[in-house]
Design a protein around this motif. Structure first.
Motif, PDB file in Angstrom:
ATOM      1  N   THR A   9       0.851  -1.182   0.000  1.00  0.00           N
ATOM      2  CA  THR A   9       0.000   0.000   0.000  1.00  0.00           C
ATOM      3  C   THR A   9       0.883   1.226   0.000  1.00  0.00           C
ATOM      4  O   THR A   9       1.953   1.254   0.609  1.00  0.00           O
ATOM      5  CB  THR A   9      -0.941   0.032   1.218  1.00  0.00           C
ATOM      6  N   LYS A  11       0.637   5.817  -1.037  1.00  0.00           N
ATOM      7  CA  LYS A  11      -0.166   6.943  -1.498  1.00  0.00           C
ATOM      8  C   LYS A  11       0.143   7.211  -2.957  1.00  0.00           C
ATOM      9  O   LYS A  11       1.303   7.220  -3.366  1.00  0.00           O
ATOM     10  CB  LYS A  11       0.125   8.184  -0.671  1.00  0.00           C
ATOM     11  N   ASN A  12      -0.911   7.428  -3.744  1.00  0.00           N
ATOM     12  CA  ASN A  12      -0.703   7.776  -5.151  1.00  0.00           C
ATOM     13  C   ASN A  12      -0.429   9.279  -5.261  1.00  0.00           C
ATOM     14  O   ASN A  12      -0.347   9.977  -4.243  1.00  0.00           O
ATOM     15  CB  ASN A  12      -1.897   7.327  -6.015  1.00  0.00           C
ATOM     16  N   VAL A  13      -0.289   9.782  -6.471  1.00  0.00           N
ATOM     17  CA  VAL A  13       0.069  11.188  -6.668  1.00  0.00           C
ATOM     18  C   VAL A  13      -1.022  12.135  -6.163  1.00  0.00           C
ATOM     19  O   VAL A  13      -0.747  13.292  -5.873  1.00  0.00           O
ATOM     20  CB  VAL A  13       0.408  11.501  -8.148  1.00  0.00           C
ATOM     21  N   GLN A  14      -2.258  11.640  -6.038  1.00  0.00           N
ATOM     22  CA  GLN A  14      -3.345  12.458  -5.500  1.00  0.00           C
ATOM     23  C   GLN A  14      -3.409  12.378  -3.976  1.00  0.00           C
ATOM     24  O   GLN A  14      -4.269  12.992  -3.358  1.00  0.00           O
ATOM     25  CB  GLN A  14      -4.709  12.012  -6.074  1.00  0.00           C
ATOM     26  N   GLU A  16      -4.029   9.636  -2.222  1.00  0.00           N
ATOM     27  CA  GLU A  16      -4.951   8.591  -1.789  1.00  0.00           C
ATOM     28  C   GLU A  16      -4.185   7.308  -1.485  1.00  0.00           C
ATOM     29  O   GLU A  16      -3.259   6.958  -2.211  1.00  0.00           O
ATOM     30  CB  GLU A  16      -5.976   8.288  -2.889  1.00  0.00           C
ATOM     31  N   GLN A  17      -4.562   6.617  -0.418  1.00  0.00           N
ATOM     32  CA  GLN A  17      -3.958   5.331  -0.078  1.00  0.00           C
ATOM     33  C   GLN A  17      -4.491   4.281  -1.046  1.00  0.00           C
ATOM     34  O   GLN A  17      -5.695   4.125  -1.195  1.00  0.00           O
ATOM     35  CB  GLN A  17      -4.326   4.972   1.359  1.00  0.00           C
ATOM     36  N   LYS A  18      -3.607   3.562  -1.734  1.00  0.00           N
ATOM     37  CA  LYS A  18      -4.012   2.545  -2.707  1.00  0.00           C
ATOM     38  C   LYS A  18      -3.222   1.268  -2.473  1.00  0.00           C
ATOM     39  O   LYS A  18      -2.133   1.302  -1.925  1.00  0.00           O
ATOM     40  CB  LYS A  18      -3.754   3.037  -4.140  1.00  0.00           C
ATOM     41  N   TYR A  20      -1.360  -1.896  -4.339  1.00  0.00           N
ATOM     42  CA  TYR A  20      -0.712  -2.249  -5.598  1.00  0.00           C
ATOM     43  C   TYR A  20      -0.203  -3.676  -5.524  1.00  0.00           C
ATOM     44  O   TYR A  20       0.185  -4.156  -4.459  1.00  0.00           O
ATOM     45  CB  TYR A  20       0.465  -1.312  -5.885  1.00  0.00           C
ATOM     46  N   ASP A  40      -2.110  -1.370 -10.169  1.00  0.00           N
ATOM     47  CA  ASP A  40      -3.278  -1.264  -9.290  1.00  0.00           C
ATOM     48  C   ASP A  40      -4.448  -2.030  -9.908  1.00  0.00           C
ATOM     49  O   ASP A  40      -5.579  -1.914  -9.483  1.00  0.00           O
ATOM     50  CB  ASP A  40      -3.643   0.189  -9.017  1.00  0.00           C
ATOM     51  N   TYR A  51       3.146   0.510 -13.439  1.00  0.00           N
ATOM     52  CA  TYR A  51       4.021   1.586 -12.970  1.00  0.00           C
ATOM     53  C   TYR A  51       5.391   0.990 -12.683  1.00  0.00           C
ATOM     54  O   TYR A  51       5.509  -0.205 -12.440  1.00  0.00           O
ATOM     55  CB  TYR A  51       3.463   2.198 -11.677  1.00  0.00           C
ATOM     56  N   ASN A  53       9.238   1.974 -10.578  1.00  0.00           N
ATOM     57  CA  ASN A  53      10.030   2.869  -9.744  1.00  0.00           C
ATOM     58  C   ASN A  53      11.333   2.182  -9.361  1.00  0.00           C
ATOM     59  O   ASN A  53      11.464   0.965  -9.483  1.00  0.00           O
ATOM     60  CB  ASN A  53       9.288   3.226  -8.450  1.00  0.00           C
TER      61      ASN A  53
END
Length: 91
Positions: A9, A11-14, A16-18, A20, A40, A51, A53
């Motif tokens: 889990t 936080k996305n760029v907005q 929000e906890q997401k 993946y 996601d 995505y 990274n």
């Protein structure tokens, strides 16, 4: 980044906890960095949205770092293309 097996889990760029799902991790001899490719599980134009990274495989830092150079993106794209070819050859 909170990791547990192949799901984490963050936080996305907005902000929000997401949740993946990790598709795979790999190390590049060329860049001397470790990469994680994840999703996601949403789709865009019928294709799975993924995505990528840079991550610290020692686990000391849980922060995902951005991929900033074209050379790094080329490394990831080449790895993905190779993986896709191998999957198609197996089927």
């Amino acid at each position: 980044m909170d990791t547990k097996n192949s799901v984490f889990t963050a936080k996305n760029v907005q902000g929000e906890q997401k949740t993946y799902e990790i598709i795979f991790k790999f190390d590049s001899e060329e860049t001397k960095k470790s990469y994680v490719v994840y999703t996601d599980n949403t789709k865009e134009k019928g294709k799975l949205k993924v995505y990528a990274n840079i991550y610290d495989k020692t686990g000391r830092s849980k922060e995902l770092l951005p991929i900033e150079t074209e050379a790094e993106w080329n490394t990831i794209e080449a790895f993905l293309s190779k993986l896709e070819r191998e999957v198609h050859e197996e089927n």
